[in-house]
Design an enzyme around this catalytic site. Structure first.
Site, PDB file in Angstrom:
ATOM      1  CG  ASP A 136      -2.084  -0.913   1.173  1.00 42.29           C
ATOM      2  OD1 ASP A 136      -2.316  -1.500   0.102  1.00 42.29           O
ATOM      3  OD2 ASP A 136      -2.791  -1.046   2.194  1.00 42.29           O
ATOM      4  NE  ARG A 187      -4.794  -1.714  -4.236  1.00 40.33           N
ATOM      5  CZ  ARG A 187      -4.413  -2.012  -2.983  1.00 40.33           C
ATOM      6  NH1 ARG A 187      -3.947  -1.049  -2.190  1.00 40.33           N
ATOM      7  NH2 ARG A 187      -4.470  -3.243  -2.553  1.00 40.33           N
TER       8      ARG A 187
END
Ligand code: FDA
Length: 312
Positions: A136, A187
């Site tokens: 992340d 992402r």
């Protein structure tokens, strides 16, 4: 303006250790708890149950053990062990082998070398069991360090990992090209953090336009990108670009957060798109929850209703 204010307000709350402590004590106490709309539970077992239901609906998933901004090496070691155990539990449960980790949870704030060592241990076990590990992206002070950490493990040959880029942040347009050249998976998100104007777009329209530009780079030149958004305009732009370029639905995926826009999640699956749900769980759910409230002040009404009904 109101959006920016609400984002700042909830981000300030997200950093409050006192509120976090109080929330952890009361928030998940009842199964009907208000936070449960966005968080799959406090334990891996609860998250795995939620994950099974998601899979039955034809969706993919990634599990995230909540926790961030670890301030001691012992804390980072403990978080790493939790992730190693999580890999074993997911494997035993037979669900989708995909996890998301936050670098500050693994010690990025304390010692970069230790953090790289911790992620390498996780990637090693993940590789053995054929897992994908998404790293992340946190706020701008961590972006370069996170990309350095990623490049380090990539250069050691770990291919079962990918990064996140935030369209709000100016540098992401260049980063998307660099990471695409490596052949690594990205992402794409808008960005959950309140960032300074010197480093990031402040207006939603600018964040959205950058999102579309980066989406096009990733779809054309990237490797199996994940387009992570609940914004119907971003979904439509992605579908239209993919169709125009003849990019098949299997060449990319959409991602959404647990509990958000479940209507759109189901619609995308019905239309034959790949849809991955980010399933967060754990005792340290408060900062994550506050960021979700800051994204959509209407959620506050939902929370208040939840608190009142919890009392009933
Ligand atoms: P936007 O905020 O413009 O919202 C569009 C629409 O979506 C809203 O009108 C509403 O309908 C719905 N919506 C959005 N947020 C909602 C909420 N909280 N509650 C209810 N409805 C909501 N960020 C980051 O900085 N680093 C990361 O690593 C990640 N990882 C990540 C993974 C996945 C799978 C997703 C989907 C998102 C992230 N994010 C993230 C968060 C991301 O940066 C962003 O903050 C949120 O996705 C909200 O932005 P949207 O693209 O949905 O658009």
């Amino acid at each position: 303006m109101l959006d920016a204010l609400s984002k700042s307000f909830f981000h300030a709350l997200a950093r409050s250790k006192r509120l976090e402590g109080m929330a952890s004590r009361i928030g998940m106490a009842k199964p009907t708890s208000f936070a449960r709309r966005f968080i799959a539970g406090e334990t891996a077992e609860e998250a795995i149950e939620a994950a099974k239901t998601i899979q039955q609906k034809g969706m993919l998933l990634t599990l995230d053990q909540l926790g961030e901004s670890i301030t001691t090496l012992a804390g980072a070691e403990a978080a790493t062990k939790v992730y190693l155990a999580l890999i074993e539990k997911i494997q035993a449960a037979g669900i989708d082998r995909n996890i998301s980790v936050k670098p500050t949870q693994l010690g990025l704030d304390i010692d970069q070398a230790v953090c790289i060592d911790n992620i390498t241990r996780i990637l090693g076990l993940a590789k053995q069991h054929d897992f994908f590990v998404r790293i992340d992206m946190e706020n701008t002070p961590y972006i370069q360090k996170t990309l350095d950490m990623f490049t380090s493990v990539w250069s050691k040959g770990y291919r079962n990992t990918g990064v996140v880029l935030q369209s709000a942040v100016f540098r992401s347009e260049d980063d998307a090209k660099t990471v695409s050249k490596l052949g690594a998976r990205v992402r794409l998100v808008k960005g959950a953090y309140k960032e300074p104007a010197a480093l990031a777009h402040q207006a939603k329209a600018d964040v959205d336009q950058a999102f579309v530009r980066i989406m096009k780079v990733l779809l054309k030149d990237g490797t199996y990108p994940a387009i992570a958004t609940h914004d119907p305009a971003m979904l439509a732009a992605t579908k239209a670009f993919a169709a125009e370029q003849g990019i098949p639905k299997e060449a990319y995926e959409f991602q959404m957060l647990y509990g958000i826009r479940r209507d759109l999640q189901a619609q995308l699956v019905a239309d034959g798109y790949r849809m991955r749900i980010y399933v967060p769980f754990g005792r340290q759910w408060f900062p994550y929850f506050m960021r979700r409230l800051g994204e959509r002040p209407a959620n506050v009404g939902f929370v208040l209703k939840g608190i009142l009904s919890d009392r009933g």
